[in-house]
Write an enzyme that holds these catalytic residues in place. Structure first.
Site, PDB file in Angstrom:
ATOM      1  N   GLU A   1       1.622  -0.214  -4.974  1.00 59.51           N
ATOM      2  CA  GLU A   1       0.712   0.870  -5.334  1.00 59.51           C
ATOM      3  C   GLU A   1       1.529   2.147  -5.425  1.00 59.51           C
ATOM      4  OE1 GLU A   1      -3.216   3.250  -3.633  1.00 59.51           O
ATOM      5  OE2 GLU A   1      -1.703   2.518  -2.268  1.00 59.51           O
TER       6      GLU A   1
ATOM      7  N   ASP B   1       0.824  -1.195   0.000  1.00 60.43           N
ATOM      8  CA  ASP B   1       0.000   0.000   0.000  1.00 60.43           C
ATOM      9  C   ASP B   1       0.867   1.257   0.000  1.00 60.43           C
ATOM     10  OD1 ASP B   1      -2.652   1.227   0.427  1.00 60.43           O
ATOM     11  OD2 ASP B   1      -1.830   1.837   2.360  1.00 60.43           O
TER      12      ASP B   1
END
Ligand code: CA
Ligand code: CA
Length: 660
Positions: free
Chosen positions: A397, A352
């Protein structure tokens, strides 16, 4: 359900497909695969909390996923990315409280292990979502860091009494500009709510850490995301005419377990007089006529501040000087937690927010982040390689444009390809296909220049974006073509939970709510969907029996069947499965008038096979005469496709793949 036919028999079956009448329609049965037959590298992004509930508590769980592996197998997926599985305050799980445990709402470690084993038996790998930038405020490391200034966890976070100058002492923030909104006072006690008359502009949705739930008595309410006013204050400006009820949530989602309201339920708020709020308090009312600023101020009891780029409930972790991060205690603790899950059998990680690990929300430090990620990857891979002959999978990401994403391929093998969807939605909504192949090939070349093995993880929308269906105007022909284009392009595609069913919804940046783009799968009946963790933020026109998986499986015209056709084609046609894109000599970025609506390219497989991919993204039929292409063998098609000699006629939003 039948076994997937092998490619050779498929070709034999299709060899006579030069006549439009004999082009085979996609089989309405649901495909199933042997593990080795899933060659297309198709992954599925799955939200544990809203995918499938096995025990009737309304919350998705590991056993629910295990029970639905047949469904994922039918979609031809060879990997699933699970939303964060660790204990957390919020429903979405990105505020982790313990990296070595699993959220008990989802099941036990035995349940998780059983899911891993069952998935592997079907040739489906399992990737865990790892949040490296921050923990949740509820992580014991954080409480310990605040409580014990000389304790071992103090340096796990970025904590300072003078953040506006003291931030410079943290190596992680080298070259970073101070941003007061990212620093939060450590605090306790009760927050206060104040309503004051104002002439400021009404604020929209989006912003900081608090939600206001406002309603007129007897009418449906609305959620207002409050803005950060600095100094632990949050506010919204709204027009109030008459009596209005209020409740408050401390986090930007509806089920974070932090509702505040009146200490005495049904209390009235007096203009300009702060009202002390109680956790889980009652309804409050304000009667006014005009424009008001509704402010929340948290009680501050400490002079210590900490950095939380994503908000006060998600304190950023401190990995120290990146040149020796592999010796950092926090880094080693995080890595040890991954060792545990690798030992249990996971196959990869989705990371993330990796561009924010070093630096802050707005001024991130790419070089330090890349160094960090390389060391992180090598550390995880070293563990994995002790028991595996191939490398560990890791996808980051990196929410940036192509040129800024490309350098990250020096650190991790895969990155999400956000520009892919940016281009594709433009192509479909502008009916302009002629530039698409050139753009995607350009992205690919930028990545491969950094790392010849770079894996572009292509996708449509994800859990942080307005749904693809909404972006495409809920136009079914375009939605089907979006799927067809995703699955015929180079890269390793991800299908986001619900996209294959045409789910719609606007996210919080778009005037909706994040929960509305994370809608539960309706398997059969809406009543049994895993709605329980979304705090009632469910679109009742979407979560219906009609749009169920069961109904779409029965309907060969459904979007789901388009996904079946194209995932099956990708898995069985080597040129689609692992092919490299190249431009078509006629229909390309130079052909911007006659061929404007055509997106065409070749896919060349590592086995020497080649496929011609054609998409008409326009609104009218288009006949293409392709003297130098082989139109005899069609692999898969969408919409209206007619072949006559060397001419193929594609209807509006129609697609076809021909073996060369
Ligand atoms: Ca459950
Ligand atoms: Ca950070």
């Amino acid at each position: 359900m039948r076994r997937l036919f092998c490619l050779f028999s498929a070709l034999a079956l299709l060899a006579c497909a030069c006549d439009p009448e004999t082009i085979p329609q996609h089989d309405t049965e649901i495909p199933s695969y042997k593990p080795a037959d899933k060659k297309g590298h198709i992954s599925y992004q799955l939200l544990i909390y809203s995918f499938a509930d096995s025990d009737g508590d309304g919350i998705g769980d590991f056993n629910g996923i295990k029970q639905r592996l047949d469904y994922l197998d039918g979609l031809g997926v060879s990997a699933i990315w699970l939303s964060p599985a660790h204990p957390a305050d919020s429903y979405h799980g990105y505020d982790v409280q313990n990296y070595t445990a699993l959220n008990p709402k989802y099941g036990t470690e035995d349940d998780f292990k059983a899911l891993l084993d069952a998935a592997h038996a079907k040739g489906i790998k399992v990737y865990m979502d790892y949040v490296l930038n921050h923990t949740g405020k509820g992580h014991p490391w954080f409480s310990s860091a605040l409580a014990e200034p000389s304790g071992q966890y103090r340096n796990y976070y970025l904590i300072s009494e003078t953040p506006s100058s003291g931030y410079k002492s943290f190596p992680m923030l080298a070259g970073y500009s101070y941003n007061g909104q990212e620093w939060h006072a450590a605090q306790s006690g009760a927050p206060k709510l104040t309503i004051s008359s104002t002439s400021e502009a009404v604020t929209g949705s989006g912003g900081a850490s608090w939600n206001l739930w406002a309603w007129e008595p007897g009418r449906e309410g609305k959620v207002v995301t409050m803005k950060d006013g600095g100094n632990n204050s949050y506010y919204a400006v709204m027009d109030i005419n008459g009596k209005m009820g209020f409740l408050v949530r401390k986090y930007p989602n509806w089920d974070a377990g932090s509702k505040f309201g009146a200490q005495v339920p049904e209390s009235s708020i007096t203009e300009g007089v702060p009202m002390t709020l109680a956790a889980d308090g009652g309804d409050m009312y304000f009667t006014g006529n005009g424009r008001y600023r509704v402010s929340i101020t948290d009680a501050v009891t400490s002079s210590v501040y900490y950095m939380g780029a994503f908000g006060s409930w998600m304190p950023d972790l401190n990995y120290g000087d990146v040149s020796k991060v592999e010796e950092n205690a926090c880094f080693l603790d995080m890595a040890a937690s991954v060792d545990k899950w690798i030992g249990l059998g996971i196959d990869g990680l989705r990371l993330d927010a990796v561009k924010h690990i070093y630096g802050g929300m707005n001024s991130f430090n790419n070089a330090a982040n890349r160094t960090f990620l390389k060391k992180w990857y090598d550390r995880c891979n070293a563990t994995y390689r002790k028991t595996h002959s191939e490398d560990f999978y890791m996808v980051g990401e990196v929410w940036l444009g192509t040129n800024e994403v490309a350098p990250y391929y020096s650190s991790i093998p895969a990155c999400f390809e956000f520009d892919f969807w940016e281009r594709l939605k433009w192509v479909l909504n502008q009916q302009t296909g002629c530039y698409f192949a050139k753009d995607i090939i350009g992205y690919r070349d930028a990545y491969k220049a950094v790392n010849p093995k770079a894996i572009a993880a292509t996708k449509l929308a994800n859990h942080d974006e307005t749904r693809a269906a909404t972006i495409l105007g809920r136009d079914m022909a375009r939605m089907k073509q979006a799927a067809a284009m995703l699955l015929t392009t180079e890269g390793e595609p991800y299908i986001y939970q619900g996209e294959e069913l045409g789910y719609w919804g606007k996210d919080s940046d778009d005037g909706g709510a994040d929960e509305l783009v994370r809608t539960p799968i309706v398997w059969d009946k809406a009543a049994t969907a895993a709605t329980g963790d979304l705090g009632g933020r469910i679109d009742g026109t979407l979560v219906t029996d009609d749009i169920s998986v069961a109904n779409q499986q029965k309907d060969e015209q459904s979007l789901l069947h388009t996904y079946y056709a194209f995932t099956q084609a990708r898995n069985t046609c080597p040129a689609l499965a692992n092919g490299q894109m190249s431009r078509h000599p006629v229909y390309n970025d130079s052909n911007t008038t006659d061929g404007k609506a055509i997106a065409a390219w070749y896919m060349s497989g590592s086995d020497g096979s080649k496929a011609l991919v054609l998409h008409n993204v326009g609104t009218s039929e288009k006949a293409l005469t392709l003297d130098d292409d082989n139109l005899n063998t069609i692999v898969v098609k969408l919409g209206s496709v007619n072949v006559s000699g060397k001419t193929v006629t594609l209807g509006a939003n129609s697609s076809a793949v021909f073996l060369q």
